[in-house]
Design a protein around this motif. Sequence first.
Motif, PDB file in Angstrom:
ATOM      1  N   ASP A   1       0.789  -1.240   0.000  1.00  0.00           N
ATOM      2  CA  ASP A   1       0.000   0.000   0.000  1.00  0.00           C
ATOM      3  C   ASP A   1       0.819   1.286   0.000  1.00  0.00           C
ATOM      4  O   ASP A   1       0.594   2.176  -0.822  1.00  0.00           O
ATOM      5  CB  ASP A   1      -1.041  -0.005   1.141  1.00  0.00           C
TER       6      ASP A   1
ATOM      7  N   ASP B   1      -6.976  -2.257  -3.907  1.00  0.00           N
ATOM      8  CA  ASP B   1      -7.682  -2.530  -2.660  1.00  0.00           C
ATOM      9  C   ASP B   1      -8.170  -1.201  -2.074  1.00  0.00           C
ATOM     10  O   ASP B   1      -7.409  -0.478  -1.436  1.00  0.00           O
ATOM     11  CB  ASP B   1      -6.760  -3.242  -1.662  1.00  0.00           C
TER      12      ASP B   1
ATOM     13  N   ARG C   1      -6.035   6.639   8.056  1.00  0.00           N
ATOM     14  CA  ARG C   1      -5.746   6.111   9.391  1.00  0.00           C
ATOM     15  C   ARG C   1      -4.274   6.359   9.772  1.00  0.00           C
ATOM     16  O   ARG C   1      -3.984   6.845  10.862  1.00  0.00           O
ATOM     17  CB  ARG C   1      -6.070   4.616   9.431  1.00  0.00           C
TER      18      ARG C   1
HETATM   19  N1  CTP Z   1      -0.957  -4.214   3.221  1.00  0.00           N
HETATM   20  C1  CTP Z   1      -1.307  -3.681   1.977  1.00  0.00           C
HETATM   21  N2  CTP Z   1      -2.598  -3.346   1.716  1.00  0.00           N
HETATM   22  C2  CTP Z   1      -3.567  -3.516   2.651  1.00  0.00           C
HETATM   23  C3  CTP Z   1      -3.238  -4.055   3.904  1.00  0.00           C
HETATM   24  C4  CTP Z   1      -1.915  -4.398   4.160  1.00  0.00           C
HETATM   25  O1  CTP Z   1      -0.436  -3.501   1.140  1.00  0.00           O
HETATM   26  N3  CTP Z   1      -4.830  -3.200   2.370  1.00  0.00           N
HETATM   27  C5  CTP Z   1       0.453  -4.615   3.465  1.00  0.00           C
HETATM   28  C6  CTP Z   1       1.336  -3.484   3.980  1.00  0.00           C
HETATM   29  O2  CTP Z   1       2.632  -3.725   3.512  1.00  0.00           O
HETATM   30  C7  CTP Z   1       1.264  -3.669   5.492  1.00  0.00           C
HETATM   31  C8  CTP Z   1       1.251  -5.190   5.601  1.00  0.00           C
HETATM   32  O3  CTP Z   1       0.495  -5.618   4.470  1.00  0.00           O
HETATM   33  O4  CTP Z   1       2.358  -3.104   6.175  1.00  0.00           O
HETATM   34  C9  CTP Z   1       0.622  -5.695   6.909  1.00  0.00           C
HETATM   35  O5  CTP Z   1      -0.685  -5.218   7.034  1.00  0.00           O
HETATM   36  P1  CTP Z   1      -1.462  -5.060   8.408  1.00  0.00           P
HETATM   37  O6  CTP Z   1      -0.952  -6.082   9.364  1.00  0.00           O
HETATM   38  O7  CTP Z   1      -2.895  -4.995   8.110  1.00  0.00           O
HETATM   39  O8  CTP Z   1      -1.116  -3.599   8.870  1.00  0.00           O
HETATM   40  P2  CTP Z   1       0.190  -2.905   9.358  1.00  0.00           P
HETATM   41  O9  CTP Z   1       0.755  -2.087   8.246  1.00  0.00           O
HETATM   42  O10 CTP Z   1       1.114  -3.869   9.994  1.00  0.00           O
HETATM   43  O11 CTP Z   1      -0.347  -1.842  10.415  1.00  0.00           O
HETATM   44  P3  CTP Z   1      -1.153  -2.117  11.776  1.00  0.00           P
HETATM   45  O12 CTP Z   1      -0.431  -3.184  12.500  1.00  0.00           O
HETATM   46  O13 CTP Z   1      -1.109  -0.793  12.435  1.00  0.00           O
HETATM   47  O14 CTP Z   1      -2.541  -2.500  11.346  1.00  0.00           O
END
Ligand code: CTP
Length: 468
Positions: A118, A164, A173
């Motif tokens: 993302d 997405d 956020r």
């Molecule tokens: N990711 C993405 N697109 C999304 C959700 C996630 O590309 N819609 C990728 C990002 O590289 C993200 C990783 O998957 O860093 C892990 O996602 P998630 O665990 O949902 O979030 P985090 O970025 O780790 O943040 P948080 O823990 O604060 O939710």
Amino acid sequence: MFPFLNENIFKLISSCADELQVDAYIIGGYVRDVFLKRPNKDIDVVTIGKGIELATKLHEKLGKEAHLSVFKNFGTAQIKYNDLEIEFVGARKESYNRDSRKPIVEDGSLNDDQLRRDFTINAMAIGVSKNNYGKLLDPFNGMQDLENKIIRTPLEPQITYSDDPLRMMRAIRFSSQLGFEIEEKSRLAITSQKERIEIVSAERISGELNKIILSAKPSVGFKLLFDTGLLHLIFPEIVKLQGTETINGQSHKDNFYHTLEVLDNLSANTDNLWLRWSAILHDIAKPATKRFEDGHGFTFHGHEDKGARMVPKIFANLKLPLNEKMKYVQKLVLLHLRPIVLAKTEVSDSAVRRLLFEAGDDIDDLMLLCEADITTKNPNKIKKYLQNFEIVRSKLIELEEKDRLRNWQPPLSGEQIMELFGLTPGREVGILKNALRDAILDGLIQNDFEAGKKFLIEKYNELMIVKK
Ligand code: CTP
């Protein structure tokens, strides 16, 4: 220097990767949070092939304390070890179908995998194999964006968000949580394709919305949601609060920005998500109850009651829990004017007792909400209200010690009243119970069995005549 906090686990992953002769990297949120010095228990490991084998080998080395789950269909695996959750995936190249969030997945290189993520700050990887241990792989300058506090997509934002659409919420956020700016190109892309949020489930949307609400200054996220137009689609009721109106030179405040101010004020004093929700919803029925009365200006009579009744539908639409959390929010919305009315007038014992009786254990939260609701810019008024709240607070403590009204139970039960007067269940019992409660709340009698019994015997005939 290797920047990980849990270095032992990474050394172990590294030796497993070497035994299997596979390249492995830590990627995504964990890497971002290492550099932001934020604790994170979710570790994502990406490998070039052999993700499940790597997880299985690590599981063998960790022994009984680790729990392994394998998802063969997705080619992924997860290990839970102490409070860590380690996910293993093979590097992927993905392409998306416009009408679905479901990607068509193909194996790819590390770079393909980073490109499909993302944001640049979430696309950084750190090597954990022998040949690249501790090396940062940051093809899109995520480090620089971390330093400059910028949310930017690795690909053209139109493509990243279309792949997405939840990412539009995630951008906002992260901006609210981390105090980062969303790059202009990205903000424009969100505005232009906001309607795509409709293919995302309500659960995922409210997951992000709750993270915005839990950020230190949630108004940042709400303003971005409003300005991009996403808020109109996901939470239209709150958008209706925006705007002012003037009739005959009299106007009312903008209740949207007022609500955000209350939410920020409250957030400085509590991390309770549901208390924060009660700030969001406290004035939600103002548009529906707005009237203009000659001589008075604008009024919103009954907005607390109607607002409390609007809560279940709003919670249901957002797929928020329809349980005691929702009831708690309803109760605070319903009662939110009560301490303010008290603080504006002479504070009587009886009014404070009634408030304590109705709010029960939620009285302290209600007081926090009401103090946050003071958004007047007139310093004299602020001083006066806060002083009166102090009086309300000390009276609450004094009366609670004396009368024990939190979670009040009547000193005589319905059965005891029936036995005392030889009654069968019916209206009479209700009348006697209400009279007993009112006498206690008005401070006419003590809150105990003997005083209650004496009062009922004395008043019995009078109350029964009134009944006829
Ligand atoms: N990711 C993405 N697109 C999304 C959700 C996630 O590309 N819609 C990728 C990002 O590289 C993200 C990783 O998957 O860093 C892990 O996602 P998630 O665990 O949902 O979030 P985090 O970025 O780790 O943040 P948080 O823990 O604060 O939710």
